[in-house]
Design an enzyme around this catalytic site. Structure first.
Site, PDB file in Angstrom:
ATOM      1  N   CYS A  52       0.865  -1.178   0.000  1.00  0.00           N
ATOM      2  CA  CYS A  52       0.000   0.000   0.000  1.00  0.00           C
ATOM      3  C   CYS A  52       0.905   1.232   0.000  1.00  0.00           C
ATOM      4  O   CYS A  52       1.812   1.335   0.835  1.00  0.00           O
ATOM      5  CB  CYS A  52      -0.894  -0.010   1.236  1.00  0.00           C
ATOM      6  SG  CYS A  52      -1.841   1.520   1.423  1.00  0.00           S
ATOM      7  N   ASP A  59      -0.269  -5.803   0.295  1.00  0.00           N
ATOM      8  CA  ASP A  59      -1.521  -6.067  -0.411  1.00  0.00           C
ATOM      9  C   ASP A  59      -1.325  -7.354  -1.197  1.00  0.00           C
ATOM     10  O   ASP A  59      -0.243  -7.610  -1.727  1.00  0.00           O
ATOM     11  CB  ASP A  59      -1.863  -4.928  -1.378  1.00  0.00           C
ATOM     12  CG  ASP A  59      -2.343  -3.678  -0.665  1.00  0.00           C
ATOM     13  OD1 ASP A  59      -3.071  -3.813   0.330  1.00  0.00           O
ATOM     14  OD2 ASP A  59      -1.990  -2.578  -1.113  1.00  0.00           O
ATOM     15  N   VAL A  74       6.294 -14.093 -23.719  1.00  0.00           N
ATOM     16  CA  VAL A  74       7.097 -13.659 -22.579  1.00  0.00           C
ATOM     17  C   VAL A  74       7.778 -14.888 -21.991  1.00  0.00           C
ATOM     18  O   VAL A  74       7.189 -15.965 -21.885  1.00  0.00           O
ATOM     19  CB  VAL A  74       6.262 -12.908 -21.528  1.00  0.00           C
ATOM     20  CG1 VAL A  74       5.252 -13.810 -20.839  1.00  0.00           C
ATOM     21  CG2 VAL A  74       7.155 -12.237 -20.494  1.00  0.00           C
ATOM     22  N   GLU A  75       9.035 -14.748 -21.642  1.00  0.00           N
ATOM     23  CA  GLU A  75       9.771 -15.839 -21.001  1.00  0.00           C
ATOM     24  C   GLU A  75       9.310 -15.889 -19.551  1.00  0.00           C
ATOM     25  O   GLU A  75       9.313 -14.874 -18.855  1.00  0.00           O
ATOM     26  CB  GLU A  75      11.276 -15.585 -21.126  1.00  0.00           C
ATOM     27  CG  GLU A  75      12.140 -16.761 -20.745  1.00  0.00           C
ATOM     28  CD  GLU A  75      12.262 -16.927 -19.252  1.00  0.00           C
ATOM     29  OE1 GLU A  75      12.002 -18.050 -18.773  1.00  0.00           O
ATOM     30  OE2 GLU A  75      12.593 -15.947 -18.565  1.00  0.00           O
ATOM     31  N   SER A  76       8.882 -17.064 -19.098  1.00  0.00           N
ATOM     32  CA  SER A  76       8.159 -17.163 -17.827  1.00  0.00           C
ATOM     33  C   SER A  76       9.004 -16.826 -16.596  1.00  0.00           C
ATOM     34  O   SER A  76       8.487 -16.261 -15.638  1.00  0.00           O
ATOM     35  CB  SER A  76       7.516 -18.539 -17.676  1.00  0.00           C
ATOM     36  OG  SER A  76       8.490 -19.547 -17.699  1.00  0.00           O
ATOM     37  N   HIS A  93      -3.923  -0.667  -6.041  1.00  0.00           N
ATOM     38  CA  HIS A  93      -4.298  -1.878  -6.778  1.00  0.00           C
ATOM     39  C   HIS A  93      -4.477  -1.598  -8.264  1.00  0.00           C
ATOM     40  O   HIS A  93      -4.001  -2.359  -9.115  1.00  0.00           O
ATOM     41  CB  HIS A  93      -5.610  -2.458  -6.245  1.00  0.00           C
ATOM     42  CG  HIS A  93      -5.618  -2.800  -4.798  1.00  0.00           C
ATOM     43  ND1 HIS A  93      -4.491  -2.974  -4.026  1.00  0.00           N
ATOM     44  CD2 HIS A  93      -6.650  -3.017  -3.963  1.00  0.00           C
ATOM     45  CE1 HIS A  93      -4.824  -3.277  -2.794  1.00  0.00           C
ATOM     46  NE2 HIS A  93      -6.144  -3.313  -2.719  1.00  0.00           N
ATOM     47  N   GLU A  94      -5.186  -0.525  -8.556  1.00  0.00           N
ATOM     48  CA  GLU A  94      -5.472  -0.189  -9.953  1.00  0.00           C
ATOM     49  C   GLU A  94      -4.185   0.060 -10.728  1.00  0.00           C
ATOM     50  O   GLU A  94      -4.025  -0.383 -11.870  1.00  0.00           O
ATOM     51  CB  GLU A  94      -6.380   1.051 -10.032  1.00  0.00           C
ATOM     52  CG  GLU A  94      -7.734   0.875  -9.381  1.00  0.00           C
ATOM     53  CD  GLU A  94      -7.791   1.160  -7.877  1.00  0.00           C
ATOM     54  OE1 GLU A  94      -8.911   1.275  -7.355  1.00  0.00           O
ATOM     55  OE2 GLU A  94      -6.731   1.275  -7.220  1.00  0.00           O
TER      56      GLU A  94
END
Length: 154
Positions: A52, A59, A74-76, A93-94
């Site tokens: 936060c 969070d 994307v390479e994991s 969060h957004e």
């Protein structure tokens, strides 16, 4: 670079330090082995954490990332390290949710991408954040995310 060439990858198969922040994290990509075919790739991060920005408290979220690749995947391992770089990152969060999708969109230039951020409650209110780049392609199977909304202990 051929579609099976991984010589440019710097993290896969090697010890890799945790990035200090999302800004310093490197996202690596590999060539799509099926260019021209439409298919959906899903990554689920059920233990995503950030901080936060006001209190510094942790969070927690369950993230679901779906994308239809164009030329790149994307390479994991690099994605995992990028996502864990948010553990010491203070943002709402957004912001976290949309920032992740925007970065992947910028790096991969997929046909389509979406993210569902299912955040656990803080202050008694869960916040779920959803973003997608546009309408999903009609000729590819994209399963529902089906992450249940937070319902507490009852």
């Amino acid at each position: 670079m051929t579609q099976n060439d991984t010589s440019h990858l710097t993290m896969l198969g090697r010890p890799t330090a945790q990035p200090e922040s999302p800004d310093t994290a490197v996202l690596e990509r590999v060539a799509n082995p099926h260019p021209g075919k439409l298919y959906c790739v899903r990554f689920t991060a059920p233990e995503f954490t950030s901080l936060c920005p006001m209190t510094g408290q942790p969070d927690f979220a369950h993230l679901v990332i779906d994308y239809v690749p164009r030329d790149w995947l994307v390479e994991s391992k690099s994605l995992k390290l990028y996502l864990t770089s948010f553990r010491n990152h203070g943002a709402f969060h957004e912001s976290c949710t949309v920032e992740i999708a925007a970065r992947l969109q910028r790096e991969l230039e997929p046909v389509w991408i979406r993210i569902g951020g299912y955040w656990y409650p803080r202050g008694g209110i869960p916040i779920d954040v959803f973003w997608q780049s546009g309408a999903a392609p009609t000729d590819v199977w994209i399963p529902a995310q089906e992450v249940p909304g937070y319902r507490g202990r009852g």
